[in-house]
Design an enzyme around this catalytic site. Sequence first.
Site, short mmCIF file in Angstrom:
data_model
loop_
_atom_site.label_atom_id
_atom_site.label_comp_id
_atom_site.label_asym_id
_atom_site.label_seq_id
_atom_site.Cartn_x
_atom_site.Cartn_y
_atom_site.Cartn_z
N GLY A 284 0.79 -1.23 0.00
CA GLY A 284 0.00 0.00 0.00
C GLY A 284 0.82 1.27 0.00
O GLY A 284 0.28 2.36 0.26
N ASP A 285 2.12 1.19 -0.28
CA ASP A 285 2.99 2.38 -0.38
C ASP A 285 4.16 2.00 -1.27
O ASP A 285 4.00 1.19 -2.17
CB ASP A 285 3.43 2.83 1.03
CG ASP A 285 3.72 4.33 1.09
OD1 ASP A 285 4.59 4.80 0.33
OD2 ASP A 285 3.09 5.05 1.89
N ASP A 286 5.36 2.57 -1.04
CA ASP A 286 6.51 2.24 -1.89
C ASP A 286 6.90 0.77 -1.76
O ASP A 286 6.92 0.22 -0.66
CB ASP A 286 7.73 3.09 -1.48
CG ASP A 286 7.55 4.57 -1.79
OD1 ASP A 286 7.09 4.89 -2.90
OD2 ASP A 286 7.84 5.40 -0.91
N SER A 317 2.50 -0.95 -6.88
CA SER A 317 2.23 0.10 -5.89
C SER A 317 1.23 1.08 -6.49
O SER A 317 1.61 1.92 -7.29
CB SER A 317 3.52 0.82 -5.50
OG SER A 317 3.21 1.98 -4.74
#
Length: 494
Positions: A284-286, A317
């Site tokens: 849910g991010d990098d 991502s």
Amino acid sequence: MLESLTPTNGHHHHRRWVPSAVTFLSTHKTLLIAFWMVFFFSVFYWQRDASPRGLLIFRRTFPPPRQLPKLRPVAFNLTDFGGVGDGVTLNTAAFERAMAAISKLRKKGGGQLNVPPGYWLTAPFNLTSHMTLFLAEGAVILGIDDEKYWPLMPPLPSYGYGRERPGPRYGSLIHGQNLKDVVITGHNGTINGQGQTWWKKYRQKLLNHTRGPLVQIMWSSDIVISNITLRNSPFWTVHPYDCKNVTMKNLTILAPIFDAPNTDGIDPDSCEDMVIEDCYISVGDDGVAIKSGWDQYGISYGRPSMNILVRNLVIRSMVSAGVSIGSEMSGGVSNVIVENIHVWNSRRAVRIKTAPGRGGFVRNITYRNLTFDNVRVGIVIKTDYNEHPDEGFDPKAAPILENISYTTVHGEGVRVPVRIHGSEEIPLRNITFQDMSVGITYKKKHIFQCAFVQGRVVGSVFPAPCENLDQYDERGRLVRRSTSQNISDIDYDF
């Protein structure tokens, strides 16, 4: 039995009776087959029930459980220390007793802790030096999702504050400090942070402290994490902090691509001599974010991330980027190779992010053999990522961004292949593009976007590069010198 025959000449014969002997034989053949089937299955079930091993030729064979390798002179099982893998019993004390036993074996080559198949619920615990944590196939370490069980720790010295809230921060589920020679591996067992409760409380602003990572190892050396699955971390998934000689390979790192805030995959932070390879990351991010501290705290801590190789990754991502550098890079980031990266169905592919106040540098960064598959923005450099720990940062502390190259870049379904956005305070120096061909979804003119960039394009590049860059042919001979390095055609509207 009636039979209708249609000859090839198209004339129909009259229907006629087939001789009754054929009918008789056909009926008896059917009965005979039915009898043999009943007999066969009766024998099969009788044999199966009579023999504890079943009928030999039809017995379903399961592969034997994989033998766990012995990677240290002494190996323990978590059950030796009272562990219960029922998903309900809390195993924190069992893990702590195991670590205490292994810590006594330092001078004898250390010890191995095997986690067998099962669901092993635990609160955070600390690793020890000269140890191997081995997760068997089917083993799941479950982080307890009640924050009362998670210890509070001081802020990271290079951040000054908890990343989300001032003051202390929650520790990680699996933690280590000042260690040497630590291996976390297995037959693809799982560490599951059960982050759903944390994400919900974070969104509802019910947490008073920064969430903890899934695995955090600090001030340590000779670390290997391989052949396991890490999922649903409360915060960053794997966070090596100020470590040397770190290898991460054959990892699967998973979190929901939406509504799992800050679940970065691997975040090397002020680390040196590190390899990340052969991983699948969807979070849910990098996917990967290389860091080195935040504003004045990172500048004073002064430990760069350097000599890092990132290769052979498949990343998704939808919220951030596949591979990022920054935005917390105040101690500096240098000598990084990012190669053989496939980013699919993502918002951004590779990104460098920083801001005035960060200080530090990002230099000698090599990207090669990148594939973008249905990505909104391919290559990003952003110099106005204005998020600061407090008002004490120095707005004149401008980071230096230089010597960054992108070679062999391909893809399809990309909206903006390049958006490299320098500024008057933070110009981009010596940026190179070579061998690039990216299939685009928009036919707009300015989709290779630049501002305050000095650099070059070598040979054929598609789509057409921005005017800020010098153009060279395949042999490296100058074709056109740019006269407009500082112009901007950055357009965030698409």
